[in-house]
Design an enzyme around this catalytic site. Structure first.
Site, PDB file in Angstrom:
ATOM      1  N   THR A  52       0.867  -1.174   0.000  1.00 14.34           N
ATOM      2  CA  THR A  52       0.000   0.000   0.000  1.00 14.34           C
ATOM      3  C   THR A  52       0.902   1.221   0.000  1.00 14.34           C
ATOM      4  O   THR A  52       1.857   1.304   0.779  1.00 14.34           O
ATOM      5  CB  THR A  52      -1.028  -0.001   1.151  1.00 14.34           C
ATOM      6  OG1 THR A  52      -1.848   1.166   1.018  1.00 14.34           O
ATOM      7  CG2 THR A  52      -0.391  -0.027   2.525  1.00 14.34           C
ATOM      8  N   GLU A  53       0.657   2.129  -0.941  1.00 16.17           N
ATOM      9  CA  GLU A  53       1.676   3.132  -1.273  1.00 16.17           C
ATOM     10  C   GLU A  53       1.921   4.151  -0.169  1.00 16.17           C
ATOM     11  O   GLU A  53       2.907   4.881  -0.210  1.00 16.17           O
ATOM     12  CB  GLU A  53       1.354   3.820  -2.604  1.00 16.17           C
ATOM     13  CG  GLU A  53       0.033   4.575  -2.663  1.00 16.17           C
ATOM     14  CD  GLU A  53      -1.082   3.709  -3.233  1.00 16.17           C
ATOM     15  OE1 GLU A  53      -1.037   2.472  -3.083  1.00 16.17           O
ATOM     16  OE2 GLU A  53      -2.015   4.290  -3.836  1.00 16.17           O
TER      17      GLU A  53
END
Lengths: 224, 236
Positions: A52-53
């Site tokens: 998840t960025e």
């Protein structure tokens, strides 16, 4: 126009179909919304590692209330958990994973996908819209393979698979494969190419709802 | 002896001046330095350019700073988080300027600014409206756009633990932009829930080395946007 909700694949069935195409051990970024369903359909015997960025590799599902941490969230700002072997890192490192080509797969939603692989998924270009892009442009520019998961048509019955995107682009020629409620379609040098039809769906039915030609000769080789 | 502690958030932000560029850490509420932001609202500096990934929610923290009309421009990747109403209203009223930047480009521009890299090329945003007006160049067979590093006058971030030398550890996904922003400002101000003496932290696991940090403020129980919003809070 026909509603696509009662025919073809359900959202979960699309997610299940996407998951079948992801090899064991893949590092995967799932976009917010319908792509998140992929995590619920991992085939037996496979493990995917979710990125998840906002800064976590090894993201797990939603927490029990007792484990909920407002500073353990995903890119959609929803609370998540971490899996054994997870790692936290800053934004430059997170986007080095994306922009440096280290992630195997990005699964994203779409407003429009063009026959040349152009993707529009961040803005409708409406005058009163608040523009917001997040990490979408980085993901499509940097990740090795980009899958789009989408309904074949908009709620208004407009095709989402088009000859040329009319909405502002997220990236040029970036989409590898499209999974809709009606079919799996590759983006090839010759345009859209059928890989698979949803159960009970005919080729003509899909073509009528797609605003660019779909070639069929590709299907056998793509499935091998 | 080095001791970067400041007695209060108020004192730590006292010299932020009108027109300053201020980086503010956080992705959503994770890592948002609410107490430093509220101290900045009290302090009154205006005409600020803010660099932050989002624009805050409800009427507290970053959203409250915007609502007080202290910010003339925001450099941001995602200004319309659910629960974000202050920014959209100001933007539609033409009261705030927005520079929209892809999230990875934003992180890299801040990293570059802090690392003395004046600009860099990236394929992100090529062919999109966000590349318009930017220099481009083909490397190999691929087009890239030129993006400039960003520096700021001040950075406001939240750590979990800091020591008196300004070494900082973070909490989970609250880390996000803070390590980059710490490097990119003339004055970096950290609020930390725990402050310890130099030597108390394991030097192997320090995330932000103290050279990047100028001021440390002990905020033992930092507020969270979601909790404040659930309580219907607004600031001031």
């Amino acid at each position: 126009m026909t509603s696509a909700t009662s025919i073809g694949w359900t959202r979960d069935a699309i997610a299940e179909r996407v998951a079948q195409d992801i090899p064991n051990g893949s590092y995967v970024n799932l976009g917010i919304g319908i792509p998140e369903l992929v995590a619920s359909h991992v085939p037996a015997g496979r493990t995917f590692i979710y990125h998840t960025e906002n800064g976590l590799l090894g993201m797990g599902p939603s927490p029990a209330a007792s484990e909920s941490d407002p500073e353990l969230i995903n890119a959609g700002k929803r609370r998540v958990t971490m899996m054994p072997g997870a790692a936290f890192f800053d934004q430059a490192t997170s986007f080095a994973m994306i922009r440096g080509g280290h992630l195997d797969l990005s699964v994203l939603g779409a407003f429009q996908v063009a026959a040349n692989g152009d993707l529009a998924n961040w803005s409708t270009g409406a005058d009163d819209a608040i523009p917001a892009v997040g990490g979408a442009m980085d993901l499509v520019a940097g990740v090795k393979r980009v899958f789009v998961m989408t309904t074949h048509m908009t709620k208004e019955g407009e095709p989402k698979l088009v000859q040329r995107c009319t909405y502002p682009l997220t990236g040029r020629a970036v989409v590898t494969r499209i999974y809709s409620d009606l079919a799996v379609i590759d983006v090839t040098a010759r345009g859209f190419a059928l890989v698979e039809l949803a159960p009970g769906i005919t080729f003509d039915f899909v073509q009528e709802r797609t605003a660019a030609p779909i070639i069929t000769s590709h299907a056998l080789e793509a499935r091998q | 002896m080095i001791d970067k502690r400041f007695a209060s958030a108020r004192e730590a932000v006292a010299d932020i001046f009108d027109g300053a560029t201020v980086m503010i850490g956080g992705f959503g509420e994770a890592g948002s330095p609410i107490e430093l932001i509220h101290a900045l609202i009290d302090q009154g500096a205006k005409g600020l350019t803010v660099v932050s990934n989002n624009t805050g929610t409800g009427l507290v923290g970053l959203a409250a700073l915007l609502r007080a009309e202290r910010v003339s421009k925001i450099i941001c990747s995602f200004p319309k988080t659910a629960g974000s109403t202050v920014f959209p209203d100001l933007y539609r009223a033409g009261k705030i300027q927005l520079e929209l930047v892809p999230q990875g480009t934003l992180a890299e521009r801040i990293r570059a600014g802090g690392a003395g890299i004046v600009a860099f090329y990236t394929p992100t945003a090529v062919g999109t409206p966000l590349a318009q007006g930017k220099e481009s160049r083909v490397f190999g067979d691929r087009e890239h756009v030129l993006e400039h590093g960003i520096r700021a006058d001040f950075t406001l971030i939240k750590g979990r633990t800091a020591d008196t030398h300004g070494n900082v550890l973070y909490h989970r996904t609250a880390r996000n932009f803070a390590p980059m922003m710490a490097t990119a400002a003339t004055v970096t101000i950290v609020q930390a829930a725990q402050v310890v003496d130099a030597g108390a932290l394991d030097a192997e696991v320090i995330v932000t080395p103290g050279i990047f940090v100028d001021r440390v403020v002990h905020v033992p129980a930092p507020a969270l946007e979601s909790a404040l919003n659930e309580a219907g809070a607004s600031y001031p």
